[in-house]
Design an enzyme around this catalytic site. Structure first.
Site, mmCIF file in Angstrom:
data_model
loop_
_atom_site.group_PDB
_atom_site.id
_atom_site.type_symbol
_atom_site.label_atom_id
_atom_site.label_comp_id
_atom_site.label_asym_id
_atom_site.label_seq_id
_atom_site.Cartn_x
_atom_site.Cartn_y
_atom_site.Cartn_z
ATOM 1 N N GLY B 89 3.264 -10.113 -7.722
ATOM 2 C CA GLY B 89 2.100 -9.564 -7.225
ATOM 3 C C GLY B 89 1.079 -8.877 -8.215
ATOM 4 O O GLY B 89 0.734 -7.779 -8.328
ATOM 5 N N GLU B 163 0.856 -2.765 4.525
ATOM 6 C CA GLU B 163 0.821 -4.305 3.927
ATOM 7 C C GLU B 163 2.215 -5.095 3.992
ATOM 8 O O GLU B 163 2.116 -6.073 3.821
ATOM 9 C CB GLU B 163 0.333 -4.175 2.238
ATOM 10 C CG GLU B 163 -0.981 -3.619 2.132
ATOM 11 C CD GLU B 163 -1.362 -3.524 0.673
ATOM 12 O OE1 GLU B 163 -1.228 -4.848 0.120
ATOM 13 O OE2 GLU B 163 -1.883 -2.734 0.068
ATOM 14 N N HIS B 311 -6.415 6.340 -4.946
ATOM 15 C CA HIS B 311 -6.981 5.391 -4.050
ATOM 16 C C HIS B 311 -6.235 5.125 -2.911
ATOM 17 O O HIS B 311 -6.800 4.785 -1.962
ATOM 18 C CB HIS B 311 -7.324 3.989 -4.627
ATOM 19 C CG HIS B 311 -6.187 3.216 -4.651
ATOM 20 N ND1 HIS B 311 -5.237 3.194 -5.672
ATOM 21 C CD2 HIS B 311 -6.121 2.134 -4.001
ATOM 22 C CE1 HIS B 311 -4.304 2.219 -5.582
ATOM 23 N NE2 HIS B 311 -4.587 1.663 -4.523
#
Lengths: 375, 375
Positions: B89, B163, B311
Site C-alpha cells: 500500500g 479499514e 491525523h
C-alpha cells in the site's frame, strides 16, 4: 495510513457541520405510488434531510430563518390570516408554525423525509394540531383535500438550482394553488460576476509550497503532485463564501424565475449569454454565482457576497488565471443543466473569451462530492 | 433549504481536509483475478486513496512521516541496506523512496489505487527506477518475483483496526517474507482508558441551548429536537482528539499484536475484558481509544492523547454520564469485530458496570459516516 482524516482539531460546531454531510450509502430503487418514478439517489437525498443537525444548520442561519419569518409576518394580514397554506418540504415544520402564528386557518405541511415525524411532534408540542396537518410523503404523490391560498417553501439549493427541489413545489402550485394565490417566495434570481477569488490563489500556493517542501525535508522531488492537486481543485465546483472585494464586475442575471409562471421544463436547461466588464487591473480566476429570492410585500433574501453570510455561501467556478484591465470584456455562454446520471446534480458548461481572444471551454459537474469539498 | 452545508467559513486547508472525505458512490462489484473476492465497497475504498489530498494529509502528518523515516534510517545498516523490501500500500511511494535512500537493493512498491500511477512517475523523477518497482494491483493478487527481507507498510486506520488493511500486509508476509525477515512496524498495541471528554459535554450544551433558544426567538417549543440530536450524537463513534486532561484512568491494553505471528483470523473478532480504575471525583462520559506501533531499533509511533496530535486522532465511544470517585471500578468487556455488511467497517459491542452496579450495554458501528462526523 488512514482513509479519511484531517489534521485540524475541529470544534464541536465544526463537527456538526461535517456531520450533516453524511448521506447513507444504502440507496435502493424508489418507485413511488404516485405520478413519479424518481432516481434511487432520492433515498439518500431524503435520508440526508432526516438528520436533525442539517435542520439546525438551516434554522441557525438567521438570515434565512428571519427573512422567511419577516415575509410571513409582513404578509400576514393580506395573505396568511384566515388562509389555507401548503408548506412544501416542511422539515421540522418551523415555517408552517410561523404561518400558524400569522393566523393561517389551515397549513398542510408536506415532508418526504423522516424529519416529518418530528414535525408532527413539534406541531403537537406547540398546540397547532387544529391548524397544521403534517403529511409524510413526496409532494408529487400526496393528495391535498382542498386548494390552497399560499405556498410557502424553502426549496433553494446551492447556486439556487442544486438539489432540483423547485419542480416539486411547482407540481403542488399547478395542482393546488388557487387562482390569484401567493407564492413565498415568488421570484428567484441567479447572479454571476467575475472574481479574483483569493482563496483559490492561496490553495494553489499552499499545494505548491507543500509538495515542493518535501525536497528540503526529505530530499525527494514530489513537485508533480502539486500540479495534479491544483488541476483537480480547479476542475471542481466550490461552494464557499467569496469576499466582497474579490468580486471584480457588476453581476449579470443568469436567470430570473417568476415562480407563478415558471415550468419544471424551463429549469432542466438554462442557457445564458453574458458579457461582463472587469473593474481594475486584476487577475481573473473565477466566476462567482449567488442568488436572491423575493417575497410578497417587498421582502428579499440575498446570498450575495455583499451581504451577511448564509449557509448557501457562494458558488465558484475556477478559471485559468488571466490578467485583465479596467473594462476588459469577458463574453461567453453558460449552460446549467440537470446531470444525466442524477437529476438533482447539475452539469455546467461554460465557454468564454476575454477581449475577443481565443475561446476557452470549461465543464464542471456539481454533485455531492463537489459540494462536500468546501461548503 | 440546502442539503449539505455549514455556517463556518473554512480556510482552504480545512476545505482540503473535508475534500479528502469524499468517496465515490459508484461502487461496482469487484471480482479480483487472484485469491480474493472482496466487497464492492473496495472500489470506493481504493478510489478514496486515489485522491492526492488524502496523501498530502498523511505526509503532512509529520509525526507519522518522520517516525517511519526515523525507523527506516535507524534500521538502515542492520535491516535495509542491500536488502529486498516490499512496501504494501505504497501510496505516493514515499516510504519506498525512504528505503531506497537507506540503501535497499530492491523495493517492490505495491498499490491498488490510481495513486500508484503517480508513484511510478515520482520514482522516475527521483531516479530510483533501478531500485523501486511499482506494482499496481491488490497485494493479494500480485506475484513478486522473489522473497523479501523486509515489509514496510503504513496500514493503520482509525482505532488501529478501521479499514482492515492489515490482513493484506499479513498475506504478503506469509507468502514473501523470508524467515528472520523484518516487519516495519513489528508490533501494534491498542489502548483504552476512561474519559471525561469535554467536547461531548459542550456538544450537549450547545444542542440544548440552540433548540431551547427558539422559544425565546420565535415563541416555538422545539426542545424535543435537542434530545433527539444528543441521542444520535451519543450513538456515534467519534474520531477526534481528546485533551490529555480528559483522560481519567490508566489505559488498558485492548490488543497487543505481534506482527510476525498474528493471523488475519485473529483480527476478525477481538474481545477484551477490562477493569479500569478512575482517578478523582469526575463525570465518566466516554471510553477513549488510541494505538502505538513499534518498529525495530526501538522506534515507536504513538497516537496517545499524551502526545502530539496525529491525523488518526483518538477514537471515542460515548457513555451515559456517570459520576465516579477516586478508584471507582469500571469493569466490562469490549468486542471489536468486522461489520457483517462490509469487512472494512467495525462493530463495537460494549458491556460494563461501574462499582458493580447494573450492567450497561452499548453498541456502536464504525463506518465512514461515523468517521466523517468528526475527524
Amino acid at each position: 495510513m488512514s482513509q479519511i482524516s484531517i489534521n485540524e482539531r475541529n470544534t464541536p460546531e465544526q463537527e456538526i457541520g461535517i456531520m450533516k454531510r453524511k448521506i447513507s450509502e444504502n440507496g435502493t430503487e424508489v418507485v413511488s405510488n404516485g405520478t413519479t418514478k424518481k432516481h434511487k439517489n432520492d433515498v439518500e437525498y431524503f435520508l440526508s434531510y432526516a438528520d436533525v443537525e442539517l435542520h439546525r444548520t438551516m434554522i441557525e442561519d438567521q438570515k434565512r430563518t428571519n427573512t422567511y419569518r419577516d415575509a410571513i409576518m409582513k404578509g400576514a394580514e393580506k395573505w396568511i390570516k384566515g388562509k389555507v397554506v401548503a408548506d412544501v418540504g416542511c422539515g421540522t415544520g418551523i415555517l408552517s408554525m410561523f404561518c400558524a402564528q400569522a393566523g393561517a386557518s389551515k397549513v398542510y405541511a408536506i415532508e418526504a423525509s423522516d424529519i416529518g415525524l418530528h414535525a408532527k411532534k413539534l406541531v403537537e408540542a406547540n398546540n397547532f394540531n387544529d391548524v397544521i396537518t403534517v403529511l409524510i410523503g413526496k409532494a408529487e404523490d400526496l393528495e391535498l383535500p382542498e386548494k390552497v391560498d399560499v405556498i410557502v417553501s424553502e426549496w433553494m439549493g446551492y447556486m439556487l438550482l442544486y438539489e432540483t427541489m423547485l419542480p416539486s413545489v411547482l407540481h403542488v402550485r399547478d395542482r393546488y394553488l388557487k387562482s390569484g394565490g401567493k407564492m413565498f417566495p415568488e421570484r428567484a434570481v441567479l447572479h454571476m460576476a467575475l472574481g479574483e477569488t483569493q482563496w483559490i490563489t492561496k490553495y494553489e500556493e499552499s499545494a505548491f509550497d507543500f509538495w515542493v517542501s518535501l525536497q528540503h525535508l526529505y530530499a525527494l522531488d514530489m513537485s508533480i503532485l502539486a500540479d495534479h492537486a491544483v488541476t483537480k481543485y480547479k476542475d471542481t465546483v466550490h461552494v464557499h463564501m467569496v469576499a466582497q472585494e474579490d468580486i471584480m464586475s457588476f453581476p449579470t442575471v443568469v436567470c430570473d424565475l417568476d415562480l407563478y409562471s415558471v415550468k419544471a421544463e424551463d429549469l432542466a436547461e438554462i442557457t445564458h449569454e453574458f458579457s461582463l466588464s472587469s473593474m481594475g487591473n486584476r487577475c481573473l480566476n473565477s466566476l462567482v454565482l449567488w442568488f436572491d429570492v423575493m417575497f410578497p410585500e417587498g421582502v428579499k433574501l440575498s446570498t450575495s457576497p455583499d451581504e451577511e453570510d448564509t449557509h448557501w455561501q457562494n458558488t465558484v467556478l475556477t478559471l485559468p488565471d488571466c490578467r485583465v484591465k479596467q473594462d476588459s470584456l469577458v463574453k461567453g455562454t453558460i449552460k446549467i443543466s440537470q446531470d444525466d446520471s442524477y437529476y438533482r446534480h447539475l452539469k455546467l458548461e461554460l465557454e468564454y473569451s476575454v477581449d475577443n481572444q481565443e475561446m476557452i471551454r470549461r465543464h464542471f459537474k456539481m454533485d455531492d462530492n463537489c459540494v462536500e469539498s468546501d461548503s
